[in-house]
Structures are given as C-alpha cells and as structure tokens.
Design a protein around this motif. Structure first.
Motif, mmCIF file in Angstrom:
data_model
loop_
_atom_site.group_PDB
_atom_site.id
_atom_site.type_symbol
_atom_site.label_atom_id
_atom_site.label_comp_id
_atom_site.label_asym_id
_atom_site.label_seq_id
_atom_site.Cartn_x
_atom_site.Cartn_y
_atom_site.Cartn_z
ATOM 1 N N GLY A 47 0.839 -1.206 -0.424
ATOM 2 C CA GLY A 47 0.054 0.086 0.058
ATOM 3 C C GLY A 47 0.737 0.719 -0.127
ATOM 4 O O GLY A 47 0.452 2.398 -0.193
ATOM 5 N N HIS A 77 -3.967 5.468 4.357
ATOM 6 C CA HIS A 77 -5.047 4.651 3.638
ATOM 7 C C HIS A 77 -5.631 4.079 3.807
ATOM 8 O O HIS A 77 -5.641 3.376 5.495
ATOM 9 N N LEU A 87 -9.346 -1.390 -0.383
ATOM 10 C CA LEU A 87 -8.875 0.329 -0.210
ATOM 11 C C LEU A 87 -10.361 0.889 -0.246
ATOM 12 O O LEU A 87 -10.276 1.080 -1.770
#
Length: 125
Positions: A47, A77, A87
């Motif tokens: 991420g 995130h 996400l």
C-alpha cells in the motif's frame, strides 16, 4: 509471523482481538488471523511507497469497520475490513511523514473522524 524480511515497524490488534495488522519498512501491510493456530495471512497489501509507521482499527461497537495505515510517504490509507481490506480512501493531508493515526467516534454517533499527526508539526482531523 516471521516471513517479513524487511522488518515490522507498526502493529495493531483488532478490537475483538481476532486479527493483527502489521506494517513493514517496505510499506507492506499484512493482516493475520489470531484465531487460527497458524496465524493465517488474511491480506497482504503493497500500500505505501515507504515505511508504515502507524496502524489503527475502528472501535468494536462502531458502525464502521476500518483499518487505517500511515507512512513515511505522507499518506494514510483507509481499508474496509468487511470488503477483505479493500482500499476505500487515500488521504494526503500532511507535508511530512505521518507518525500516528486514530479513529474517533462518539457513542451513538454515525460520524467517524480520523485524527493524524505528522512531522510537519500538525494535527489533522
């Protein structure tokens, strides 16, 4: 869980104690099942572009079911736990590394607030 060669830099246990999330120096987020004796990996997410410094889950009695990660890449995130850690939002409110994050929700309130602080000497919410 020792398959992480780059070193774990952040750790958070879910409010129910059934899941552990870890972040590493490479920006990877991993989620493991603590109820499984082998600590089965539930998710591995590449991420961030830099070290993850903080992780936080929403409260157990919350309407929301989120995990947030914060990193040296200045990003946060937000992942939806109910959607297999999909996400759902990337937040870039800081101009320097994000050092801490925390979800805040008043009891019986449907408003969720994300608090964050950074090396840019600011607190955002």
């Amino acid at each position: 869980v020792s398959d992480n060669a780059s070193g774990i830099t952040a750790l958070a246990i879910s409010p129910h104690g059934d899941v552990v999330a870890s972040g590493d120096k490479s920006g990877n987020l991993r989620v493991h099942d603590l109820m499984d004796l082998s600590c089965m990996e539930l998710a591995k997410i590449e991420g961030h572009d830099a070290e993850i410094l903080a992780l936080s889950f929403t409260r157990p009695d919350s309407y929301w079911h989120y995990l947030v990660s914060a990193s040296r890449d200045r990003l946060m995130h937000v992942f939806d736990i109910r959607r297999d850690y999909e996400l759902v939002q990337t937040i870039s409110d800081h101009s320097a590394i994000v050092t801490s994050v925390k979800f805040v929700e008043k009891p019986n309130d449907s408003q969720l607030t994300l608090l964050s602080c950074s090396a840019d000497k600011s607190v955002r919410f």
